[in-house]
Design a protein around this motif. Structure first.
Motif, mmCIF file in Angstrom:
data_model
loop_
_atom_site.group_PDB
_atom_site.id
_atom_site.type_symbol
_atom_site.label_atom_id
_atom_site.label_comp_id
_atom_site.label_asym_id
_atom_site.label_seq_id
_atom_site.Cartn_x
_atom_site.Cartn_y
_atom_site.Cartn_z
ATOM 1 N N GLN A 36 -1.912 -0.907 -11.579
ATOM 2 C CA GLN A 36 -0.496 -0.678 -11.284
ATOM 3 C C GLN A 36 0.387 -1.260 -12.386
ATOM 4 N N GLU A 37 0.037 -2.453 -12.885
ATOM 5 C CA GLU A 37 0.829 -3.074 -13.945
ATOM 6 C C GLU A 37 0.757 -2.266 -15.241
ATOM 7 N N GLU A 38 -0.421 -1.719 -15.542
ATOM 8 C CA GLU A 38 -0.601 -0.962 -16.776
ATOM 9 C C GLU A 38 -0.236 0.512 -16.606
ATOM 10 N N ASP A 39 0.192 0.892 -15.417
ATOM 11 C CA ASP A 39 0.589 2.263 -15.099
ATOM 12 C C ASP A 39 -0.552 3.247 -15.360
ATOM 13 N N LEU A 40 -1.731 2.904 -14.854
ATOM 14 C CA LEU A 40 -2.904 3.769 -14.965
ATOM 15 C C LEU A 40 -2.993 4.615 -13.698
ATOM 16 N N VAL A 41 -2.421 5.797 -13.754
ATOM 17 C CA VAL A 41 -2.346 6.674 -12.592
ATOM 18 C C VAL A 41 -3.250 7.866 -12.821
ATOM 19 N N ILE A 42 -4.028 8.193 -11.820
ATOM 20 C CA ILE A 42 -4.943 9.329 -11.898
ATOM 21 C C ILE A 42 -4.167 10.588 -11.552
ATOM 22 N N LYS A 43 -4.258 11.574 -12.422
ATOM 23 C CA LYS A 43 -3.579 12.847 -12.191
ATOM 24 C C LYS A 43 -4.489 13.727 -11.341
ATOM 25 N N THR A 44 -4.071 14.028 -10.130
ATOM 26 C CA THR A 44 -4.847 14.891 -9.244
ATOM 27 C C THR A 44 -3.972 16.032 -8.760
#
Length: 156
Positions: free
Chosen positions: A115-123
């Motif tokens: 969350q801090e590094e903004d690692l979001v999975i694109k689904t």
């Protein structure tokens, strides 16, 4: 008076808070940032008194700012794993990969780092199931013409 104006300006510029916010409800970390920004213009005791901030708490927050993040090397490894696996591994798979490498860390910490590094999975968003297929056949015409009127019973 000028001190209060400067405090409000620092609230807006440094913390991005509303100008009408009460300084006493700020968190200690936020108060420490404001004091650091204004301590070259005003004395430390005056700033601390105006913000209702203890001297020991201020120095504690300064020490916390100087501390190195203890998950810094793990954070770099998580970002590398995320990018290596085409940005599609979630925290559970990353936890398994790190465990295989011999790094034991909580899944909650992995989620926080993501969350801090903004690692979001694109689904893709799943399409919800709907069994309606539209009108299959034309509606049947109403051949029976009946009169449905309810009569009020006689009151006695």
């Amino acid at each position: 008076m000028q001190l209060e104006i400067d405090l409000l300006k620092k609230n807006i510029n440094v913390l991005k808070k509303d100008p009408g916010i009460d300084q006493t409800v700020l968190k200690n970390r936020e108060k420490a940032v404001i004091v650091d920004a204004l301590k070259d213009r005003y004395s430390l005791p005056i700033l601390l008194k105006l913000l209702n901030f203890l001297r020991s708490s201020y120095y504690y927050q300064k020490a916390v700012f100087r501390q190195k993040n203890k998950y810094d090397n793990i954070c770099k490894k998580i970002v590398a794993l995320f990018n290596k696996n085409m940005r599609c591994y979630g925290y559970r798979r990353k936890h398994g990969l790190l465990k295989r490498e011999g790094i034991t860390i909580s899944e909650k910490i992995i989620r926080r780092i993501m969350q801090e590094e903004d690692l979001v999975i694109k689904t893709r968003k799943r399409k919800r199931y709907n069994s309606y297929q539209g009108e299959i056949s034309p509606s049947v015409p109403n051949l029976i013409q009946r009169d449905f009127h309810a009569n009020k019973p006689n009151e006695k």
